[in-house]
Write a protein that holds these residues in place. Structure first.
Motif, PDB file in Angstrom:
ATOM      1  N   ALA A  18      -6.330  -1.957  -2.461  1.00  0.00           N
ATOM      2  CA  ALA A  18      -7.563  -1.377  -2.678  1.00  0.00           C
ATOM      3  C   ALA A  18      -7.995  -0.861  -1.624  1.00  0.00           C
ATOM      4  O   ALA A  18      -8.758   0.168  -1.809  1.00  0.00           O
ATOM      5  N   GLN A  19      -8.127  -1.486  -0.796  1.00  0.00           N
ATOM      6  CA  GLN A  19      -8.983  -1.272   0.352  1.00  0.00           C
ATOM      7  C   GLN A  19      -8.263   0.085   1.234  1.00  0.00           C
ATOM      8  O   GLN A  19      -8.768   0.663   1.905  1.00  0.00           O
ATOM      9  N   GLN A  20      -6.989  -0.026   1.028  1.00  0.00           N
ATOM     10  CA  GLN A  20      -6.189   1.193   1.779  1.00  0.00           C
ATOM     11  C   GLN A  20      -6.007   2.367   1.089  1.00  0.00           C
ATOM     12  O   GLN A  20      -5.822   3.411   1.583  1.00  0.00           O
ATOM     13  N   VAL A  21      -6.043   2.177  -0.472  1.00  0.00           N
ATOM     14  CA  VAL A  21      -5.699   3.345  -1.227  1.00  0.00           C
ATOM     15  C   VAL A  21      -6.980   3.423  -2.142  1.00  0.00           C
ATOM     16  O   VAL A  21      -6.931   2.828  -3.242  1.00  0.00           O
ATOM     17  N   THR A  22      -7.577   4.241  -1.684  1.00  0.00           N
ATOM     18  CA  THR A  22      -8.778   4.312  -2.358  1.00  0.00           C
ATOM     19  C   THR A  22      -9.160   5.148  -3.547  1.00  0.00           C
ATOM     20  O   THR A  22     -10.086   5.317  -4.288  1.00  0.00           O
TER      21      THR A  22
ATOM     22  N   ALA B  89       0.846  -1.160  -0.154  1.00  0.00           N
ATOM     23  CA  ALA B  89       0.159   0.097  -0.044  1.00  0.00           C
ATOM     24  C   ALA B  89       0.894   1.331   0.011  1.00  0.00           C
ATOM     25  O   ALA B  89       0.646   2.327  -0.905  1.00  0.00           O
ATOM     26  N   LYS B  90       1.817   1.194   0.557  1.00  0.00           N
ATOM     27  CA  LYS B  90       2.652   2.302   0.959  1.00  0.00           C
ATOM     28  C   LYS B  90       3.519   2.604  -0.471  1.00  0.00           C
ATOM     29  O   LYS B  90       3.562   3.805  -0.792  1.00  0.00           O
ATOM     30  N   VAL B  91       4.027   1.823  -1.134  1.00  0.00           N
ATOM     31  CA  VAL B  91       4.562   1.887  -2.391  1.00  0.00           C
ATOM     32  C   VAL B  91       3.573   2.440  -3.511  1.00  0.00           C
ATOM     33  O   VAL B  91       3.586   3.488  -4.115  1.00  0.00           O
ATOM     34  N   VAL B  92       2.261   1.845  -3.532  1.00  0.00           N
ATOM     35  CA  VAL B  92       1.157   2.347  -4.367  1.00  0.00           C
ATOM     36  C   VAL B  92       1.066   3.572  -4.107  1.00  0.00           C
ATOM     37  O   VAL B  92       0.786   4.396  -5.035  1.00  0.00           O
ATOM     38  N   ARG B  93       0.775   3.999  -2.943  1.00  0.00           N
ATOM     39  CA  ARG B  93       0.402   5.588  -2.511  1.00  0.00           C
ATOM     40  C   ARG B  93       1.376   6.464  -3.243  1.00  0.00           C
ATOM     41  O   ARG B  93       0.962   7.766  -3.576  1.00  0.00           O
TER      42      ARG B  93
END
Ligand code: 13P
Ligand code: SF4
Length: 349
Positions: A203-207, A179-183
């Motif tokens: 997807a749940q964390q980076v909406t 999630a950190k990388v995708v953000r």
């Protein structure tokens, strides 16, 4: 036990590695995946002598993934999750050989980030079904198709992929940092390869991103059902539930924490709770049982054949015969390394 400058502080405390067979037997007796006899442990001691001698002769360092057999974890210089093993491999300077007790994609990653070292995988049967679920040619076709629809498409690949898939990717993630990388990405549209369960967790964390999953899954984690986890929790409501993000979303929903394998180790050591349900491959509860004897780890796990195929004899033979060497052609290694370095940059600091 020799101490290498590149040992990481959050690995197991190998200063405590036992010399005495009775202590080793006591420790391995807490493992529940295998039943070790005193004869087995005597055999391990003999092999340890041989392995330590060969390690010196070859100037090798032994690294192992958290899921490996406990007797192999005991002889490793470093034990960790995929991210820690990749970072560790990148920093190996004083050893000539990295003896990689993991699965094929992990050894390949070590070679990609540290090409001047010889990387050995002790048993070539140690593959990964999840990594195999995304063949590079199929991925290339899917990328071409999606790029017609989305000009800003970024290809984000889980480290559980082949070198050829990493070479087609913009950036790599692991279960510890996805999630950190995708953000950090400016792109809105993301093809997430190959694990649909990890994709759903991200997807749940980076909406604010459109995460398009590749339809792969890990056969080990996929077998774990919410009914099974509920049943164990109802019988013991005190349990804190730790779930690996490769599990199905309906299992992840039941978790107190969704964590990488080393994230689980850290959590279990640091939390005040004393009883945990460990929902992942069974090797993790074995590592915890050996290292954290004052806490209870209930198994909500399945076995990964690939992680268990390698034996201590394989490790000895591999160091003795310098086999099986992992090679990555330079035209694949360079773009794969670029994607891995982007991950290191995105998560440093
Ligand atoms: P970790 O990176 O959490 O160790 O996971 C690797 C893996 O293969 C899980 O199945
Ligand atoms: Fe691959 Fe699953 Fe085994 Fe991990 S547990 S190595 S993802 S098959």
């Amino acid at each position: 036990m020799p101490h290498h400058s590149y040992l990481m502080p959050h690995g197991p405390d190998f200063a405590k590695v036992r010399k005495d067979m009775s202590t080793l037997f006591e420790e391995l007796s807490r493992v529940t995946t295998y039943e070790y006899t005193e004869d087995d442990v005597r055999g391990f001691e003999t092999l340890y002598e041989e392995i330590r001698e060969l390690k010196k002769q070859r100037n090798a360092v032994i690294v192992a993934h958290n899921y490996y057999r406990p007797e192999i974890l005991k002889v490793a210089d470093f034990v960790g999750d995929s991210l820690e093993l990749a970072l560790m491999a990148a920093n190996v300077k004083d050893a000539d050989i990295i003896e990689f007790c993991g699965v094929h994609f992990m050894a390949e990653t070590a070679k990609i980030v540290n090409p001047s070292r010889t990387v050995l995988l002790p048993n070539l049967l140690a593959g990964c079904q999840l990594a195999d679920s995304a063949p590079a040619e199929q991925l290339a076709a899917r990328i071409a198709e999606l790029k017609q629809q989305y000009d800003d498409l970024a290809v984000v690949s889980y480290v559980n992929t082949t070198a050829a898939v990493k070479a087609l990717s913009d950036i790599i993630v692991t279960s510890a940092n996805a999630a950190k990388v995708v953000r950090t990405l400016p792109n809105k549209n993301i093809l997430f390869v190959p694990d649909r369960n990890l994709a759903s967790h991200v997807a749940q964390q980076v909406t604010d991103k459109n995460i398009i999953p590749w339809e792969g899954f890990c056969y080990v984690h996929q077998q774990i059902t919410p009914a099974e986890v509920q049943r164990i929790r109802e019988a013991d409501p005190e349990l804190e539930i730790l779930v690996h993000p490769e599990c199905r979303p309906d299992v992840a929903k039941l978790a107190d924490a969704v964590l990488s394998t080393s994230g689980m180790v850290k959590w279990a050591k640091e939390r005040p709770a004393s009883r945990f349900l460990v929902v992942t491959e069974c090797g993790l509860s074995d590592r915890l049982a050996m290292e954290v004897p004052d806490k209870t780890f209930v198994k909500g796990c399945k076995l990964c054949t690939f992680m268990k195929v390698t034996t201590l004899e394989d490790v000895r033979d591999s160091l003795r015969d310098v086999k099986y060497e992992i090679e990555v052609p330079e035209e694949i290694r360079l773009p794969a390394d670029r994607a891995l370095q982007r991950m290191f940059e995105a998560t440093s600091g």
